[in-house]
Design an enzyme around this catalytic site. Structure first.
Site, PDB file in Angstrom:
ATOM      1  CD  GLU A 451      -2.250   1.308   3.072  1.00 15.12           C
ATOM      2  OE1 GLU A 451      -2.152   0.363   3.647  1.00 15.12           O
ATOM      3  OE2 GLU A 451      -2.929   2.244   3.156  1.00 15.12           O
ATOM      4  CG  ASP A 524      -0.464   2.000   6.738  1.00 18.19           C
ATOM      5  OD1 ASP A 524       0.590   1.587   6.270  1.00 18.19           O
ATOM      6  OD2 ASP A 524      -0.634   3.162   6.084  1.00 18.19           O
ATOM      7  CG  ASP A 526      -4.558   2.473   9.002  1.00 16.33           C
ATOM      8  OD1 ASP A 526      -4.765   1.700   8.055  1.00 16.33           O
ATOM      9  OD2 ASP A 526      -4.028   3.491   8.633  1.00 16.33           O
ATOM     10  CG  ASP A 528      -7.743   4.327   5.120  1.00 12.82           C
ATOM     11  OD1 ASP A 528      -9.152   4.220   5.252  1.00 12.82           O
ATOM     12  OD2 ASP A 528      -7.293   5.357   4.825  1.00 12.82           O
TER      13      ASP A 528
END
Ligand code: 0RA
Length: 660
Positions: A451, A524, A526, A528
């Protein structure tokens, strides 16, 4: 975290990711043990089971552990299939044992004339002690099922059976497969039934902790497949429980799978026919999406490799739809709807109850009985034909959809030809963004899908270029849950991915052409990042399913913290690890750095924590239950908002646990 050695590095064993609901199981040598239960010698002692447990239950990891419960439950299900059992209760007890109770007839307690012991003792302590006491009409012998209660007994620290029959309760106990207490009457009883409690042996299993979600998923499936049967499941220690009971059976199953989709007709179409003890049932509902979700079962076993019954189903569906379309001039005489046209946007369950199933294939989950194709084909052709005649409104909707699908198929074919002519899907034009590895053997090659461009840069700088390829993604990829194949191929980011992986997509997917046997997502830690991972998994699930089934897909786990004390450097991958390290290191001179994203790590850090096979943590993604996974991807990625909100609320706690 057990080490897999060498190139494989660290693979976590069983990781249940509640936010995905997909069970992630590392299957080091456990995946597809095609062991033929029939070849187990009759009356073989249980010591053989203890010596080579994997031969009988596939593995001694979490998958094998849960298999024990399924084995016990299957016996109660057999009782339910012949109509004697209405309730099954499964409980994960506080001491780590599991209890399965049913209200069937109870295992016979009479002494077996040939062996001179009770039937109860016999089925608990001898391999394949069927014979006279065989109570199964619909033999369950696919896959690893059907190895029997004795195997569970042999692999348990202790096992207790209580039997209620003729107004009395009986009890027998074992320890590591050896009889510890004789079968004896212990008091009066109301009703009939069997209760089996066992504690898996920690000498045998790598883990003895049961996963509620994993058990609940299979038990829900069993409840759907056996209309009216009530199955409860309780996790005492974690104060969780569920009750599964569906008066609508597979019709409700289809509705449940479609709950986050937009159905084109109100109720699923239900077709059934019984002949000579063979029951054929199907439930079908079309929705406005494009994916085909047909799941087939024989005697409650998910026939993941299909077989003769599925061929019969597909044939009946195509024939009935074509003949209705022609009669009503939906299509001209010469052209026809193809199977894939009539199955676009179809969710269906096909369920058979069959007295003598023959299971074949690599995983013994493919039905082989040749006569079944014709039986299913003619039964469903007749019933579906009747339904379409009697329900012209529904017929119009689903045939309209199939005709559109046929036109789109043409368009997609042209789009594919175009992209192929441009060399985009063939491999000789590898995408410029891909930093490929030097290694040419796919079995030794890895692809990291990363990403964001900055993490992509670090990954390129930090990798071992010999066997690690890097493909940076620009933000989020197209949500394929809402797109048709031709739209999908029009998307550059998706095309790049497909080309890099090398095996094409959809019907044309070819596992042999896949260029990496590890396709690793790196995002990540998180929300997202989770979203990107789920988008990628949706793409793989809908269009490269074999990639998942082959066990080629992994999720890498980046660390949350870098912890420094003087020259010492530690990484923590979970909040729990951070706490443990904090205790271990004390608080003097300890510096914590929280990684907000992959982009914050330099090349060396990324290599050390997330890419070095010796140190990284990879979660291997396998689909344990395709129907549940199908529904889940629609919940997470589809248009409907309400089911997604509900899912997130229900799993908020676990998501938090993972996310802190
Ligand atoms: C053999 C024969 C009969 C029932 C069973 C086994 C039986 C086994 C299990 C295991 C768990 N629950 C079970 N319920 C029944 C038939 C006995 C009869 O004819 O009464």
């Amino acid at each position: 975290m057990p080490e897999n050695g060498g190139f494989d590095g660290l693979i976590s064993r069983v990781i249940s990711v509640p936010k995905l609901g997909v069970n992630l199981v590392a299957n080091e040598g456990t995946g597809s043990v095609a062991y033929d239960a029939q070849s187990i010698q009759v009356l073989e002692g249980l010591q053989a089971v203890r010596r080579r447990p994997a031969m009988y239950i596939g593995s001694v990891d979490a998958r094998g552990l849960h298999h024990l419960v399924h084995e016990v439950v299957d016996n109660s299900i057999d009782e339910a299939m012949v109509g004697f059992c209405k309730n099954i209760e499964v409980s994960i007890n506080a001491d780590g044992s599991v209890t399965v109770t049913d209200d069937g007839r109870g295992i016979p307690v009479e002494v077996h004339p040939k062996y001179g012991v009770s039937a109860a003792e016999l089925v608990m302590s001898k391999m394949h002690a069927g014979g006279k006491f065989e109570h199964k009409l619909y033999r369950v012998s696919g896959g690893l099922h059907g190895v029997g209660l004795s195997v569970v007994n042999g692999l348990s620290e202790w096992l207790e059976a209580r039997i209620r029959r003729d107004g009395k309760e009986w009890r027998i106990r074992f320890a590591r497969g050896e009889k510890a207490e004789e079968l004896r009457e212990i008091g009066p009883a109301e009703g009939t039934g069997t209760t089996i409690t066992f504690k898996p042996d920690p000498q045998i299993f790598e883990t003895t902790e049961f996963d509620f979600d994993l058990l609940a998923t299979r038990l829900r499936e069993l409840a759907f497949l056996n209309r009216g049967l009530r199955i409860t499941v309780t996790d005492v220690a974690h104060n969780r429980g569920d009750v599964f009971q569906y008066e609508g059976g597979i019709v409700q199953y289809v509705k449940w799978i479609n709950r986050a989709k937009t159905p084109l007709h109100e109720s699923p179409i239900y077709l059934s026919k019984e002949n000579d003890g063979t029951q054929v049932e199907a439930a079908l509902q079309w929705h406005d999406g494009y994916a085909e979700s047909v799941f087939s079962f024989v005697n409650n076993i998910n026939t993941v490799e299909g077989g003769t019954h599925l061929i019969g189903f597909k044939s009946a569906l195509a024939r009935a739809m074509n003949s209705y379309a022609k009669q009503n001039k939906w299509i001209k005489g010469t052209e026809g709807l193809e199977g894939e046209d009539v199955r676009e946007g179809l969710t269906a369950i096909l369920s058979l109850k069959l007295p003598e199933p023959q299971f074949e294939g690599q995983t013994k989950m493919k039905l082989g009985n040749s006569e079944v194709k014709g039986i299913v084909d003619s039964a469903l052709y007749e019933k579906l034909g009747d339904f379409l005649l009697e329900n012209p409104k529904v017929a119009e909707i689903v045939l309209g959809k199939a005709v559109l699908a046929a036109q789109a198929r043409e368009a997609a074919r042209k789009a594919r030809e175009l992209t192929r002519r441009k060399g985009l899907l063939e491999g000789f034009g590898l995408p410029g963004k891909l930093a490929d590895c030097a290694e040419k053997d796919p079995a030794k090659s890895e692809l990291y899908i990363v990403e964001g461009p900055s993490a992509g840069g670090s990954a390129k700088a930090g990798r071992q270029r010999q066997f690690q390829a890097i493909l940076p993604l620009r933000g989020k990829i197209l949500n394929v849950e809402k797109a048709r194949l031709d739209q999908m191929l029009g998307n550059e980011e998706i095309r790049t991915l497909i080309t890099a992986i090398g095996g094409s997509v959809g019907e044309e997917f070819n596992l042999q052409k896949v260029r990496y046997h590890k396709v690793i997502t790196m995002a990540d830690a998180d929300v997202d990042g989770q979203h990107i991972t789920t988008l990628l998994l949706t793409l793989f699930f809908r269009y490269m399913r074999q990639l998942l089934d082959a066990g080629y897909v992994y999720i890498s786990q980046p660390p949350l913290y870098k912890i420094r004390k003087g020259k010492e450097i530690h990484y923590a991958y979970t909040e729990r690890q951070r706490e443990d390290l904090a205790k271990q290191l004390g608080d003097k001179g300890v510096v914590y750095q929280r990684f907000k994203g992959l982009g914050e790590m330099n090349a060396e850090e990324l290599w050390e924590t997330t890419m070095d096979p010796q140190r990284r943590i990879l979660k291997q993604v396998t689909i344990e239950d395709a129907a549940a996974a199908d529904a889940l991807f629609s919940v997470l990625m589809g248009e409907a908002v309400a089911p997604r909100r509900q899912y997130i609320e229900e799993h908020a706690k676990e998501v938090l646990n993972l996310d802190i």
